[in-house]
Enzyme design. Structure first.
Site, PDB file in Angstrom:
ATOM      1  CG  ASP A 107      -0.520  -0.549   2.402  1.00 20.65           C
ATOM      2  OD1 ASP A 107       0.557  -0.105   2.793  1.00 20.65           O
ATOM      3  OD2 ASP A 107      -1.179  -1.425   3.001  1.00 20.65           O
ATOM      4  CE  LYS A 165      -6.382  -0.651   4.097  1.00 20.36           C
ATOM      5  NZ  LYS A 165      -5.334  -0.980   5.011  1.00 20.36           N
ATOM      6  CG  MET A 188      -2.603   7.068   9.767  1.00 24.79           C
ATOM      7  SD  MET A 188      -3.627   5.593   9.533  1.00 24.79           S
ATOM      8  CE  MET A 188      -3.603   4.837  11.142  1.00 24.79           C
TER       9      MET A 188
END
Lengths: 268, 473
Positions: free
Chosen positions: B250, B272, B385
């Protein structure tokens, strides 16, 4: 007389024990070192990678023998670097996670010695991966909490149980063997369900890996019955339930058995 | 790449070497060692050091200035006189005839350069720095020397002797590759290195007898690629990367790392990226199952560590349900990598006795986190994130009692040459992200340990993107 140039200290994480989990950078630093100062938690298989002719200094305690105090280790690193040596300070796991690497780095900086930090795979990640325990999982665990179950100079545990007793987090306890009974009791009293899945992993990732799984309440007794010995990592949380199904790591046959097999072929 | 790496078949046509000085002699020896003949032209007397080659008919010598006619019938040209003009003229003639030419000390005037070679015939390792630093190339070669013992040549010859039989016995290509891998990784190499070739042969014979012609079972390797710096890959990860037939990766896997996978492996990008669900999670799970069912060795490569916010658990759960063998290789998680490279320890006896990893990924505009637990003193909180949710993070932490002055750091593209570390407080985080145009991937570290950054900073990112300190007042 010309003054010798100052050396450099590399604070290197050796990972959990399986030499395959050493990073390429770590291996390179070990190969280029003049001196390697290593801890007890660094496995034999990794020490074997230190080239012949490189000075080795054991800083950790080996059963019963005197171990260096942190201040002595700091001094040692500084004096070696002042003599122009490239020093690898090899630590189990990751130097910045319960490794006291930051204290050593601060001491070096105070003395103007250049250093580098090479992260390692910390036990929380490695032992759980090899035991088939995801640390986070959708709907089961949204946080990973790393704590140590052992405090300096055997001070009594001062733990805020409330904060650790979160059923939606995975709790990973380093060096949790000695105080396991207290830990389990404290967490349950603070509201963590007694049946929360839990595991204790001895010598994770190595050929001697042993995993004991039990509901939190029963874990201390089961660990005692299995005679686990340090280093042990304790993992508590719903994702531990996966362990049985996702257990994939089968320690490979030791080299002796392999030797025998070769012998058998030639005998025919 | 400026140069195309190739190995040329030695030819009947000799190589022309112009010059007879030290450099010219070295070039001649280079060609002779490979078994190709040399025509040497120089104004001086014949260099005695090459007498052995002339005696064997491998070298002809013409005394005089090099002329265009000397190019007649040659296959390769080395312009190695000490006269720059002569070299340039010869290079021009060679190019006009479509001949490849090497010009000593002036690689840009020729059409090829000569690598530094580690010779374990038939194994050859050629090292080049693209002409930038011959000394570095020789150093690298010396390192390889210790890595690749001379017995590798013997090993290659031994394996070659069994190639035909292996092809007949194991017709399936993938199966055959695994057969060889098992032999090379197993006892055969060790036996050859130990000088026990007879036992090594026996080992191969036995393996051939046992070999099944059928395509073997597939397998999935769930591997953490670490935070970005390719040198932070583990050896186990690297080994599996070079073994896998298929790579499913990803966005967080960096390009230099992807390039370290096996050259002929099939690559599948499954996205992703935020708002770019190239393949939904269920699709990835199924894809791994399908590929493994085809007998492939599948590398599921994930940024950081597969079990920390990597949804690796879901993937192997599906594999386990389908009875597909797998292994998990932990990686350096972003928290560890960024902490080390930003000089921010995750724990410290005075500042933090524990550490929490959470994800700051917004879901329907909010974050489902145990804020009570996150605002406790003496701990470090790491948000993965967390960029889009940074406003919520800042506001919620303060609302639950964290001091607005609590130090906080943003580590953008940690451990890579583009790393940027921005220091502020929990209150100033949203403003920093906005003003400094911070982009994903970025890790947020909140806690007293951030104070240590100033003292423990050591990593110099290549690009000159110095971190900035934003204070709250």
């Amino acid at each position: 007389m010309q003054r010798q140039a100052t050396g450099k200290v590399f604070l290197v994480g050796a990972g959990p024990g399986d030499p395959g989990l050493l990073t390429m950078r770590a291996r390179e630093r070990i190969e280029q070192a003049d001196v390697v100062v290593y801890d007890r938690l660094v496995g034999e298989a990794i020490l074997e990678l230190i080239p012949q002719g490189t000075t080795r200094i054991a800083a950790g305690k080996a059963c019963g023998k005197h171990s260096m105090r942190q201040e002595e280790i700091n001094e040692l690193l500084v004096s070696l670097a002042f003599r122009g040596r490239r020093v690898v300070r090899l630590k189990g796991g990751d130097p910045f996670v319960f490794g006291r690497g930051s204290e050593e780095a601060l001491y070096l900086r105070r003395h103007g010695i250049p250093f580098e930090v090479v992260p390692g795979v910390t036990a929380a990640l490695a032992c759980t991966a090899y035991a088939g325990i995801p640390l986070t999982h959708r709907g089961l665990s949204r946080a990973v909490h790393l704590v140590t179950g052992h405090f300096r100079d055997d001070q009594p545990l001062r733990i805020d149980w409330q904060r650790l007793a979160d059923p939606e987090a995975t709790l990973v306890i380093y060096m949790g063997l000695g105080n396991l009974e207290t830990l389990a009791r404290g967490l349950i009293d603070a509201g963590l369900p007694a049946e929360t899945p839990a595991a204790a992993i001895e010598r994770g990732t190595t050929l001697d890996q042993q995993v004991v799984r039990a509901p939190l309440e029963q874990l201390p007794a089961r660990v005692q019955a299995a005679l686990l010995r340090p280093p042990v990592l304790v993992v508590i949380g719903r994702t531990v339930a996966f362990s049985e199904r996702l257990d994939w790591f089968v320690p490979e046959a030791p080299p002796e058995a392999w030797q025998d097999e070769i012998g058998a072929h030639t005998a025919r | 790449m400026k140069y195309l790496p190739l190995f040329l078949l030695t030819s009947e046509r000799p190589a022309l070497v112009a010059g007879a000085g030290r450099v010219a002699r070295r070039k001649a020896e280079f060609v002779l060692r490979a078994g190709q003949r040399v025509r040497m032209v120089a104004p001086g007397p014949f260099p005695a050091a090459l007498h052995w080659a002339r005696a064997r008919g491998m070298l002809e010598y013409r005394q005089g200035n090099v002329e265009e006619a000397d190019l007649e019938g040659v296959g390769l040209v080395f312009a190695a006189t000490d006269d720059r003009e002569v070299n340039a003229r010869l290079a021009r003639w060679a190019r006009q005839r479509g001949l490849h030419v090497n010009v000593a000390d002036r690689p840009e005037e020729g059409t090829f350069i000569v690598p530094s070679v580690l010779d374990r015939d038939p194994v050859l390792v050629a090292v080049s720095t693209g002409g930038t630093s011959p000394v570095l190339a020789r150093r690298l070669r010396a390192r390889l020397e210790s890595l690749i013992p001379s017995a590798y040549g013997r090993l290659a010859r031994l394996l070659d002797a069994y190639r035909e039989r292996a092809r007949a016995r194991i017709p399936d290509e993938a199966a055959r590759r695994r057969f060889w891998e098992a032999l090379i990784d197993g006892p055969v190499s060790e036996l050859v290195f130990a000088g026990q070739e007879a036992r090594a042969r026996l080992e191969i014979e036995t393996a051939l007898e046992r070999a099944q012609g059928a395509r073997p079972e597939g397998e999935v390797y769930l591997v953490g690629a670490g935070p970005g710096d390719p040198d932070l890959l583990t050896f186990r990860a690297l080994r599996l990367m070079q073994q896998a037939d298929v790579v499913v990766y990803d966005r967080l896997v960096s390009k230099p790392i992807l390039e370290m996978t096996r050259q002929d492996a099939e690559l599948y990008y499954v996205g992703k990226q935020k708002d770019d669900h190239a393949v939904p999670q269920e699709g990835i799970n199924q894809m791994l199952v399908d590929l493994a069912r085809q007998g492939k060795r599948v590398l599921r490569l994930k940024g950081g560590d597969p079990f920390v916010f990597g949804r690796g658990g879901e993937e192997i759960e599906t594999l386990a349900e389908h009875g597909i063998p797998f292994q998990v290789v932990p990686g350096i998680t972003a928290a560890s990598g960024c902490a080390a490279y930003a000089g921010i320890p995750l724990t410290h006896r005075d500042y933090a006795q524990s550490c929490i990893f959470v994800t700051g990924h917004l879901k329907d505009g909010s974050l489902d986190l145990n804020w009570e637990a996150l605002v406790q003193p003496r701990q470090t909180v790491v948000f993965y994130m967390g960029l889009t949710g940074i406003g919520v993070i800042s506001e919620r932490l303060i609302a639950h009692g964290m001091s607005p002055d609590m130090p906080a750091a943003l580590v953008e593209q940690g451990t890579t040459p583009n790393q940027r570390v921005l220091i502020g407080t929990v209150a100033t985080l949203p403003e920093i992200v906005h003003r400094a145009e911070v982009r994903a991937p970025t890790l947020t570290i909140v806690g007293e340990v951030v104070r240590l950054h100033e003292k423990l900073e050591w990593y110099q990112a290549e690009e000159h993107r110095p971190g900035t300190v934003f204070s709250s007042h």
